[in-house]
Design a protein around this motif. Structure first.
Motif, PDB file in Angstrom:
ATOM      1  N   LYS A  11       0.825  -1.206   0.000  1.00 13.39           N
ATOM      2  CA  LYS A  11       0.000   0.000   0.000  1.00 13.39           C
ATOM      3  C   LYS A  11       0.862   1.261   0.000  1.00 13.39           C
ATOM      4  O   LYS A  11       1.849   1.350   0.728  1.00 13.39           O
ATOM      5  CB  LYS A  11      -0.913   0.034   1.230  1.00 13.39           C
ATOM      6  CG  LYS A  11      -1.943  -1.080   1.288  1.00 13.39           C
ATOM      7  CD  LYS A  11      -2.963  -0.956   0.180  1.00 13.39           C
ATOM      8  CE  LYS A  11      -3.995  -2.071   0.273  1.00 13.39           C
ATOM      9  NZ  LYS A  11      -4.869  -2.085  -0.904  1.00 13.39           N
ATOM     10  N   THR A  12       0.467   2.221  -0.797  1.00 13.55           N
ATOM     11  CA  THR A  12       1.115   3.522  -0.748  1.00 13.55           C
ATOM     12  C   THR A  12       0.406   4.389   0.280  1.00 13.55           C
ATOM     13  O   THR A  12      -0.820   4.329   0.423  1.00 13.55           O
ATOM     14  CB  THR A  12       1.084   4.215  -2.114  1.00 13.55           C
ATOM     15  OG1 THR A  12      -0.276   4.384  -2.521  1.00 13.55           O
ATOM     16  CG2 THR A  12       1.828   3.388  -3.156  1.00 13.55           C
ATOM     17  N   PHE A  13       1.191   5.197   1.014  1.00 15.15           N
ATOM     18  CA  PHE A  13       0.565   6.062   2.012  1.00 15.15           C
ATOM     19  C   PHE A  13       1.423   7.304   2.243  1.00 15.15           C
ATOM     20  O   PHE A  13       2.633   7.323   1.963  1.00 15.15           O
ATOM     21  CB  PHE A  13       0.347   5.317   3.336  1.00 15.15           C
ATOM     22  CG  PHE A  13       1.616   5.007   4.096  1.00 15.15           C
ATOM     23  CD1 PHE A  13       2.107   5.892   5.053  1.00 15.15           C
ATOM     24  CD2 PHE A  13       2.315   3.834   3.861  1.00 15.15           C
ATOM     25  CE1 PHE A  13       3.271   5.611   5.752  1.00 15.15           C
ATOM     26  CE2 PHE A  13       3.478   3.542   4.554  1.00 15.15           C
ATOM     27  CZ  PHE A  13       3.961   4.434   5.506  1.00 15.15           C
ATOM     28  N   THR A  14       0.778   8.327   2.740  1.00 15.84           N
ATOM     29  CA  THR A  14       1.426   9.571   3.128  1.00 15.84           C
ATOM     30  C   THR A  14       0.794  10.039   4.430  1.00 15.84           C
ATOM     31  O   THR A  14      -0.381   9.779   4.691  1.00 15.84           O
ATOM     32  CB  THR A  14       1.243  10.651   2.039  1.00 15.84           C
ATOM     33  OG1 THR A  14       1.931  10.250   0.859  1.00 15.84           O
ATOM     34  CG2 THR A  14       1.779  12.004   2.483  1.00 15.84           C
ATOM     35  N   ILE A  15       1.593  10.715   5.253  1.00 19.25           N
ATOM     36  CA  ILE A  15       1.097  11.312   6.497  1.00 19.25           C
ATOM     37  C   ILE A  15       1.147  12.823   6.359  1.00 19.25           C
ATOM     38  O   ILE A  15       2.194  13.388   6.034  1.00 19.25           O
ATOM     39  CB  ILE A  15       1.945  10.888   7.708  1.00 19.25           C
ATOM     40  CG1 ILE A  15       2.048   9.360   7.807  1.00 19.25           C
ATOM     41  CG2 ILE A  15       1.356  11.457   8.998  1.00 19.25           C
ATOM     42  CD1 ILE A  15       3.033   8.886   8.860  1.00 19.25           C
ATOM     43  N   LEU A  16       0.036  13.485   6.600  1.00 21.47           N
ATOM     44  CA  LEU A  16      -0.011  14.943   6.618  1.00 21.47           C
ATOM     45  C   LEU A  16      -0.053  15.424   8.065  1.00 21.47           C
ATOM     46  O   LEU A  16      -0.916  14.999   8.840  1.00 21.47           O
ATOM     47  CB  LEU A  16      -1.240  15.465   5.862  1.00 21.47           C
ATOM     48  CG  LEU A  16      -1.345  15.098   4.381  1.00 21.47           C
ATOM     49  CD1 LEU A  16      -2.557  15.789   3.756  1.00 21.47           C
ATOM     50  CD2 LEU A  16      -0.072  15.467   3.616  1.00 21.47           C
ATOM     51  N   GLU A  17       0.876  16.278   8.426  1.00 15.74           N
ATOM     52  CA  GLU A  17       0.989  16.796   9.794  1.00 15.74           C
ATOM     53  C   GLU A  17       0.923  18.320   9.760  1.00 15.74           C
ATOM     54  O   GLU A  17       1.675  18.965   9.028  1.00 15.74           O
ATOM     55  CB  GLU A  17       2.301  16.329  10.425  1.00 15.74           C
ATOM     56  CG  GLU A  17       2.697  17.024  11.711  1.00 15.74           C
ATOM     57  CD  GLU A  17       1.648  16.925  12.808  1.00 15.74           C
ATOM     58  OE1 GLU A  17       1.344  17.965  13.419  1.00 15.74           O
ATOM     59  OE2 GLU A  17       1.116  15.813  13.035  1.00 15.74           O
ATOM     60  N   SER A  18       0.021  18.888  10.556  1.00 11.90           N
ATOM     61  CA  SER A  18      -0.186  20.336  10.511  1.00 11.90           C
ATOM     62  C   SER A  18       0.953  21.112  11.159  1.00 11.90           C
ATOM     63  O   SER A  18       1.211  22.261  10.786  1.00 11.90           O
ATOM     64  CB  SER A  18      -1.507  20.701  11.197  1.00 11.90           C
ATOM     65  OG  SER A  18      -1.474  20.361  12.573  1.00 11.90           O
ATOM     66  N   ARG A  19       1.647  20.485  12.106  1.00  8.35           N
ATOM     67  CA  ARG A  19       2.734  21.178  12.792  1.00  8.35           C
ATOM     68  C   ARG A  19       4.065  20.860  12.108  1.00  8.35           C
ATOM     69  O   ARG A  19       4.087  20.286  11.030  1.00  8.35           O
ATOM     70  CB  ARG A  19       2.733  20.794  14.274  1.00  8.35           C
ATOM     71  CG  ARG A  19       1.392  21.124  14.940  1.00  8.35           C
ATOM     72  CD  ARG A  19       1.323  20.711  16.397  1.00  8.35           C
ATOM     73  NE  ARG A  19       2.183  21.554  17.209  1.00  8.35           N
ATOM     74  CZ  ARG A  19       3.267  21.109  17.821  1.00  8.35           C
ATOM     75  NH1 ARG A  19       3.634  19.829  17.718  1.00  8.35           N
ATOM     76  NH2 ARG A  19       3.995  21.919  18.563  1.00  8.35           N
ATOM     77  N   ASP A  20       5.171  21.225  12.750  1.00  7.69           N
ATOM     78  CA  ASP A  20       6.473  21.084  12.108  1.00  7.69           C
ATOM     79  C   ASP A  20       7.307  19.947  12.678  1.00  7.69           C
ATOM     80  O   ASP A  20       8.517  19.881  12.438  1.00  7.69           O
ATOM     81  CB  ASP A  20       7.265  22.400  12.214  1.00  7.69           C
ATOM     82  CG  ASP A  20       7.554  22.797  13.664  1.00  7.69           C
ATOM     83  OD1 ASP A  20       7.065  22.107  14.583  1.00  7.69           O
ATOM     84  OD2 ASP A  20       8.273  23.787  13.868  1.00  7.69           O
TER      85      ASP A  20
END
Length: 491
Positions: free
Chosen positions: A29-38
């Motif tokens: 599976k391909t995946f990405t994590i989006l994080e609002s902070r740094d």
């Protein structure tokens, strides 16, 4: 437009764990994590106040797949943060994180059987598509804690600080400090501040139950001397799970007995003739709100030493030099810490739409505490309120991989929970009587009358349902991808 099989929102304890499970169990599976902070870490990166620590033991707050090896079972925030970051590096999921990406909206299209997700990246709009959307962003606002409108606060000449945004330049050595609040944060802050401050006073409108546990678990220490970390960890984990479960069940079924046990524990650690019923005797039953933890009795030790005290009263007003209570008592303070709670923010404030229609959160029903009625190919992580957050987060992450595998094996592309009728006054997804929950209960999804729509806050029961129960249990509706849509959907 970039497409991934699974899009994870949030790179905290839950998001990193979800990505590790996905990579280990479904490497295709391909995946990405989006994080609002740094930064990686979520809660454990955000909160930097003195003494910040877990209020659960790390053998259960730690990941099931990565043994906690520190001697201390109750760990400080910096150690937990490094544990999360080390886990992300060890599994290579740190390279899948995109920082400063705050998810603004997510739109499901039945025509394409996928989500279109819009994120804000430093003022620019980023759009991605995914086949499965997985929110691991927690349930409170990261940019703003809750502070009541205190009368007279504008007249106060000292410094007012909220723990969620602790200033780096605050030197409180020898200062008089008032901590307003009685929850887990206040119970953590008071003894930590008392080590350097002149005196710390905890002002509470009403008390909380406070239980004492050793920082170093003696049973765990003996087991780890005899067994390897890989063998000792699951044994210790289950020992602590069962202890917590029994404690919770005793609180629910025999609240008066649990009250006596907690009162007795406080009496043993407080000065003789201390008014324990006023300052440590809540009006509610144990676990109506989350129990507070005092590792090694540090709060009671500070009270015995005279470096900390408790006032149970209502704040009438701030004054130029401190606070005046309803009783008329004046408290001088150089610093006032408002440990008054959190602001809830469902899905981090992101807007969900299904075929152009935005559902009302309070009209949704939670399926197994991790999916929402009528929302296709979607999961969220909400940990336990009576046990370690990660116990539930691990179960949810494992279940998501089971669900994705089931879809692949049966040629399905879409799964949607379909709930039975639910009363408008059904309990919310997070069913506690804490102030921060009650303030936002009307904005949360509901629970149904029975499993899988009802939460029981019971880890052994959830293990049977999420890890060993049928995926096709009659509550999920499955369908194939419409003709001509992306062939890689969920595969």
């Amino acid at each position: 437009m970039e497409h991934v099989d699974v899009l994870i929102v949030g790179a905290g304890l839950s998001g990193v764990g979800a990505a590790c499970h996905l990579k280990a169990l479904m490497p295709d599976k391909t995946f990405t994590i989006l994080e609002s902070r740094d930064a990686i870490g979520g809660t454990w990166d955000l909160f930097r106040y003195p003494g910040v620590r877990s209020d659960s033991d790390m053998f259960t707050l730690g990941y099931s797949f990565r043994p906690w090896t520190s001697r201390k079972g109750i760990a400080d925030g910096a150690t937990i943060l490094e544990y999360v970051r080390e886990t992300a590096r060890a599994f290579g999921v740190d390279r899948k994180i995109r920082f400063h990406h705050r998810v603004v909206s997510a739109d499901w299209s039945s025509e394409t059987a996928q989500w279109t997700v819009v994120a804000d990246h430093r003022g620019e709009t980023v759009t991605m598509t995914c086949s499965f959307l997985y929110f691991c962003s927690g349930y409170y606002r990261y940019d703003e804690g809750f502070t009541p409108d205190f009368p007279g606060v504008g007249d106060y000449r000292g410094r007012v600080v909220h723990p969620q945004h602790w200033p780096d330049d605050l030197d409180y050595t020898g200062r008089r400090i008032v901590v307003v609040g009685s929850g887990a944060t206040a119970v953590t802050l008071v003894p930590a501040l008392a080590r350097k401050a002149g005196h710390v006073t905890m002002v509470q409108r009403s008390p909380s139950y406070v239980a004492t546990l050793p920082t170093v678990d003696p049973i765990a220490a003996r087991l780890r001397k005899r067994l390897s970390p890989e063998r000792a960890y699951p044994v210790i984990r289950w020992k602590n799970v069962l202890f917590t479960t029994l404690s919770y069940q005793l609180s629910r079924r025999r609240p008066e007995l649990m009250k006596k046990l907690l009162r007795s524990g406080a009496l043993r650690q407080l000065p003789r003739d201390y008014d324990v019923d006023t300052h440590f005797g809540p009006r509610y039953d144990p676990w109506d709100q989350r129990l507070c933890l005092s590792p090694d009795g540090d709060l009671f030790e500070a009270i015995r030493a005279g470096t900390a005290s408790v006032e149970t009263d209502r704040i009438e007003t701030f004054t130029e030099s401190g606070l005046r209570l309803a009783s008329g008592k004046e408290l001088e303070a150089d610093v006032v810490v408002t440990a008054t709670g959190l602001n809830l923010l469902f899905l981090g404030g992101a807007t969900l739409r299904v075929d152009g229609v935005e559902p009302v959160p309070s009209e949704l029903v939670a399926y197994k505490g991790m999916m929402l009625s009528g929302i296709p190919n979607f999961a969220l992580t909400v940990g336990y309120t009576n046990a370690s957050w990660t116990l539930k987060a691990d179960l949810v992450a494992r279940y998501v991989t089971r669900l994705l595998r089931y879809l692949d094996e049966h040629g399905y592309a879409v799964c949607t929970p379909v709930s039975p009728p639910v009363s408008p006054d059904a309990p919310p997804l997070i069913d506690l009587k804490s102030g921060y929950i009650l303030r936002s209960a009307d904005d949360l999804p509901r629970q149904g009358p029975a499993a899988p729509w009802r939460l029981h806050q019971n880890y052994p029961r959830d293990v049977m349902m999420l890890r060993h129960g049928k995926v096709d249990d009659g509550a999920l509706r499955f369908s194939r991808a419409p003709a001509g849509t992306r062939e890689t959907t969920l595969s």
